[in-house]
Design an enzyme around this catalytic site. Structure first.
Site: not given
Ligand code: 5GP
Length: 180
Positions: A35, A87-88, A91, A93, A140, A153
């Site tokens: 991402g 990071e993209d 969320d 964390g 999302f 993407r």
């Molecule tokens: P975390 O919840 O561990 O911070 O995020 C894990 C991963 O979930 C992110 O790196 C990303 O790949 C995916 N993710 C979290 N939120 C979103 C979102 O709003 N859209 C998309 N496409 N992926 C997400």
């Protein structure tokens, strides 16, 4: 729309200036595949100090648990270097916490985080974000690297997807977003 192409360009340019100011002697940017690739590609072109890149790829053991494993490791040794994890989106964390632990063990001189999007409303573990593009609500996000089932993407902007529709049909937004 969460972020248009112009907005993304200006935020990436700002982040490039901030990174250049923070690391006058240069920096190693480590991007998390897939991402962050789109963001990284634009970011490096906004950085005006020497800048190396490397990549990590991770895979979840189980969706939403934050338990991830590295499926492609870095090519370089980061010990003694100034490293920024790119990071993209952050969320919950959980992914970031795991990756920071992994990187820290390798003894970088400094370790910081640059994320394009910060979705703080869903945070489970505290995250120290040093460079942030945009803060978004609990939506999302799709586009500019962010996918659902490998779709979307390649949008040059970021939209809010309807997760329940996407779970029924991953192509749910294809017609409206790619009118051809
Ligand atoms: P975390 O919840 O561990 O911070 O995020 C894990 C991963 O979930 C992110 O790196 C990303 O790949 C995916 N993710 C979290 N939120 C979103 C979102 O709003 N859209 C998309 N496409 N992926 C997400």
């Amino acid at each position: 729309m969460l972020a248009g192409a112009d907005e993304l360009r200006s935020q990436v340019a700002r982040l490039g200036r901030e990174l250049s100011g923070a690391y006058p002697d240069g920096v190693l940017l480590v991007a998390v595949l897939k991402g962050a690739l789109w963001f990284l590609a634009d970011l490096v072109r906004s950085v005006s100090v020497p800048c190396a890149v490397d990549f990590l790829a991770i895979s979840s053991y189980a969706e939403g648990t934050g338990r991830v494993r590295i499926v492609k490791d870095l090519d370089c040794d980061i010990s003694g270097r100034d490293v920024v994890l790119v990071e993209d989106i952050v969320d919950t964390g959980l992914t970031l916490a795991y990756l920071l632990g992994e990187m820290e063990r390798r003894g970088p001189r400094s370790l910081a985080v640059c994320t394009l999007l910060d979705k703080a409303a869903r945070r489970i573990v505290p995250a120290r974000l040093d460079f942030v593009g945009l803060r978004i609500a609990d939506e999302f996000a799709l586009g500019y690297g962010l996918d659902f089932a490998e779709r979307y993407r390649n949008l040059d902007h970021i939209v809010a997807g309807d997760l329940s529709r996407l779970q029924q049909d991953p192509d749910a937004h294809v017609k409206e977003l790619f009118p051809g």
